[in-house]
Design an enzyme around this catalytic site. Structure first.
Site, PDB file in Angstrom:
ATOM      1  N   ASN A 109       1.214  -0.975  -0.004  1.00 12.07           N
ATOM      2  CA  ASN A 109      -0.033   0.653  -0.686  1.00 12.07           C
ATOM      3  C   ASN A 109       1.024   1.603  -0.185  1.00 12.07           C
ATOM      4  O   ASN A 109       1.629   1.440   1.281  1.00 12.07           O
ATOM      5  CB  ASN A 109      -0.799   0.058   1.760  1.00 12.07           C
ATOM      6  CG  ASN A 109      -1.719   1.015   1.327  1.00 12.07           C
ATOM      7  OD1 ASN A 109      -1.403   2.128   0.946  1.00 12.07           O
ATOM      8  ND2 ASN A 109      -2.854   0.382   1.627  1.00 12.07           N
ATOM      9  N   LYS A 147       0.020   4.039   2.864  1.00 10.65           N
ATOM     10  CA  LYS A 147       0.987   3.515   4.353  1.00 10.65           C
ATOM     11  C   LYS A 147       1.695   3.800   4.302  1.00 10.65           C
ATOM     12  O   LYS A 147       2.604   4.193   4.959  1.00 10.65           O
ATOM     13  CB  LYS A 147       0.755   1.869   4.760  1.00 10.65           C
ATOM     14  CG  LYS A 147      -1.375   1.612   4.835  1.00 10.65           C
ATOM     15  CD  LYS A 147      -1.503  -0.085   5.316  1.00 10.65           C
ATOM     16  CE  LYS A 147      -1.781  -0.117   5.388  1.00 10.65           C
ATOM     17  NZ  LYS A 147      -2.532  -1.879   6.226  1.00 10.65           N
ATOM     18  N   ASP A 203      -1.677  -3.180  10.009  1.00  7.07           N
ATOM     19  CA  ASP A 203      -3.223  -3.623   9.700  1.00  7.07           C
ATOM     20  C   ASP A 203      -4.479  -3.187  10.504  1.00  7.07           C
ATOM     21  O   ASP A 203      -4.279  -3.397  11.369  1.00  7.07           O
ATOM     22  CB  ASP A 203      -3.314  -5.421  10.429  1.00  7.07           C
ATOM     23  CG  ASP A 203      -4.837  -6.224   9.088  1.00  7.07           C
ATOM     24  OD1 ASP A 203      -4.598  -6.458   8.190  1.00  7.07           O
ATOM     25  OD2 ASP A 203      -5.689  -6.097  10.251  1.00  7.07           O
ATOM     26  N   PHE A 206     -11.157   4.614   3.696  1.00 11.43           N
ATOM     27  CA  PHE A 206     -12.429   4.193   4.191  1.00 11.43           C
ATOM     28  C   PHE A 206     -12.220   6.354   4.400  1.00 11.43           C
ATOM     29  O   PHE A 206     -13.304   6.554   4.831  1.00 11.43           O
ATOM     30  CB  PHE A 206     -13.268   4.160   5.102  1.00 11.43           C
ATOM     31  CG  PHE A 206     -13.321   2.898   4.813  1.00 11.43           C
ATOM     32  CD1 PHE A 206     -14.589   2.544   4.453  1.00 11.43           C
ATOM     33  CD2 PHE A 206     -12.052   1.701   5.051  1.00 11.43           C
ATOM     34  CE1 PHE A 206     -15.163   1.347   3.809  1.00 11.43           C
ATOM     35  CE2 PHE A 206     -13.138  -0.085   4.812  1.00 11.43           C
ATOM     36  CZ  PHE A 206     -13.829  -0.057   4.165  1.00 11.43           C
ATOM     37  N   ASP A 207     -11.730   7.206   4.655  1.00  6.69           N
ATOM     38  CA  ASP A 207     -10.980   8.625   4.405  1.00  6.69           C
ATOM     39  C   ASP A 207     -12.081   8.974   4.066  1.00  6.69           C
ATOM     40  O   ASP A 207     -12.281   9.960   4.875  1.00  6.69           O
ATOM     41  CB  ASP A 207      -9.703   8.552   3.877  1.00  6.69           C
ATOM     42  CG  ASP A 207      -8.358   8.107   4.813  1.00  6.69           C
ATOM     43  OD1 ASP A 207      -8.565   8.018   5.633  1.00  6.69           O
ATOM     44  OD2 ASP A 207      -7.536   8.500   4.108  1.00  6.69           O
ATOM     45  N   LYS A 252      -3.626  14.982   8.611  1.00  5.74           N
ATOM     46  CA  LYS A 252      -4.228  12.717   9.655  1.00  5.74           C
ATOM     47  C   LYS A 252      -2.618  12.420   9.847  1.00  5.74           C
ATOM     48  O   LYS A 252      -3.225  11.343  10.695  1.00  5.74           O
ATOM     49  CB  LYS A 252      -3.947  12.162   7.329  1.00  5.74           C
ATOM     50  CG  LYS A 252      -4.695  10.696   8.460  1.00  5.74           C
ATOM     51  CD  LYS A 252      -4.811  10.116   7.169  1.00  5.74           C
ATOM     52  CE  LYS A 252      -5.094   8.684   7.047  1.00  5.74           C
ATOM     53  NZ  LYS A 252      -5.116   7.592   6.376  1.00  5.74           N
TER      54      LYS A 252
HETATM   55  P1  IMP Z   1      -4.990  -3.689   5.579  1.00  4.08           P
HETATM   56  O1  IMP Z   1      -4.482  -2.668   7.055  1.00  4.08           O
HETATM   57  O2  IMP Z   1      -4.235  -2.955   4.202  1.00  4.08           O
HETATM   58  O3  IMP Z   1      -5.772  -4.927   5.728  1.00  4.08           O
HETATM   59  O4  IMP Z   1      -6.783  -2.051   5.464  1.00  4.08           O
HETATM   60  C1  IMP Z   1      -8.053  -2.520   5.263  1.00  4.08           C
HETATM   61  C2  IMP Z   1      -8.705  -1.754   4.940  1.00  4.08           C
HETATM   62  O5  IMP Z   1      -8.865  -0.354   5.784  1.00  4.08           O
HETATM   63  C3  IMP Z   1      -8.615  -1.363   3.347  1.00  4.08           C
HETATM   64  O6  IMP Z   1      -9.549  -1.641   2.717  1.00  4.08           O
HETATM   65  C4  IMP Z   1      -8.429  -0.103   3.435  1.00  4.08           C
HETATM   66  O7  IMP Z   1      -7.602   0.368   2.265  1.00  4.08           O
HETATM   67  C5  IMP Z   1      -9.018   0.400   4.646  1.00  4.08           C
HETATM   68  N1  IMP Z   1      -7.347   1.552   5.768  1.00  4.08           N
HETATM   69  C6  IMP Z   1      -7.054   1.476   6.087  1.00  4.08           C
HETATM   70  N2  IMP Z   1      -6.532   1.918   6.994  1.00  4.08           N
HETATM   71  C7  IMP Z   1      -6.360   3.136   5.833  1.00  4.08           C
HETATM   72  C8  IMP Z   1      -6.853   4.049   6.402  1.00  4.08           C
HETATM   73  O8  IMP Z   1      -6.061   5.428   6.992  1.00  4.08           O
HETATM   74  N3  IMP Z   1      -7.649   4.934   6.003  1.00  4.08           N
HETATM   75  C9  IMP Z   1      -8.785   4.974   5.277  1.00  4.08           C
HETATM   76  N4  IMP Z   1      -8.973   3.493   4.974  1.00  4.08           N
HETATM   77  C10 IMP Z   1      -8.130   2.958   5.535  1.00  4.08           C
END
Ligand code: IMP
Length: 191
Positions: free
Chosen positions: A11, A14, A69, A148-149, A170
């Site tokens: 990502n 991230k 995660d 989800f921002d 942020k």
């Molecule tokens: P993962 O940590 O990549 O498994 O994230 C799970 C889901 O939450 C993914 O669809 C990401 O897009 C969303 N997500 C993770 N971190 C954020 C964030 O900081 N902002 C918005 N969505 C997030």
């Protein structure tokens, strides 16, 4: 010379968020991206998902490294859903699906959680968690950030969704920042 730590993630948002924090707060460590596919098994908590992710990469990477995660939790109306299912929900119904579920609801409490699992030189795993509490917005707004921002309004920045904040805004209050702060404190105390 800087000590190197790998952040296993595909990502780009991230890695940008975490590198920006380290450059400012902990420049003695350099965060390198390791884009190794992670197995994302479903589990009840982010910590358990993190354990599966670590197990899926440990044969292919030399410590120190960490994975992260995160999840978006709609607290009361959805009893925490999507939470550990955030990735799947994002890929299927997306944030517009969440807005539909929340249509007409007055209790819009929600939060983000981030769990970092850091594997040290001795292969011991350390966990660090960060949370940001807020609300589901009534409409999607903003174009920065990811996931989800556009539908999350932190209680600390009322009226603006995470996607309406600059990255550095942020990055001061986010769930990920709070988990990274704890990792940095650990690294500084164990250098
Ligand atoms: P993962 O940590 O990549 O498994 O994230 C799970 C889901 O939450 C993914 O669809 C990401 O897009 C969303 N997500 C993770 N971190 C954020 C964030 O900081 N902002 C918005 N969505 C997030």
């Amino acid at each position: 010379m800087k000590s190197k730590i790998q952040f296993v993630t595909g990502n780009k948002h991230k890695i940008e968020e975490v590198q920006t924090i380290f450059e400012k707060e902990c420049p003695e460590f350099q965060i390198m991206q390791a884009d190794i596919p992670l197995l994302e098994l479903q589990a009840a908590t982010l910590e358990e998902v993190a354990v599966f992710k670590i197990q899926s990469v440990m044969e292919n990477i030399v410590p120190p490294y960490f994975i992260e995660d995160a999840g978006f939790f709609v607290d009361d109306v959805c009893q925490g859903f999507p939470g550990v299912y955030s990735s799947y929900v994002m890929k299927t119904i997306g944030w517009d699906g969440i807005l539909k579920i929340m249509a007409g609801k007055t209790n819009r409490n929600a939060h983000f959680e981030s769990v970092i699992a850091y594997v040290d030189n001795h292969k011991a795993v350390h966990y660090f968690k960060g949370v940001n509490e807020g609300q589901v917005s009534t409409e999607a707004r903003g174009s920065s950030g990811f996931g989800f921002d556009p539908i999350f309004i932190s209680n600390e920045t009322p009226n603006r969704t995470f996607a309406e904040l600059e990255l550095n805004e942020k990055n001061i209050i986010s769930h990920r920042r709070r988990a990274v702060n704890k990792l940095i404190e650990f690294l500084k105390n164990n250098a």
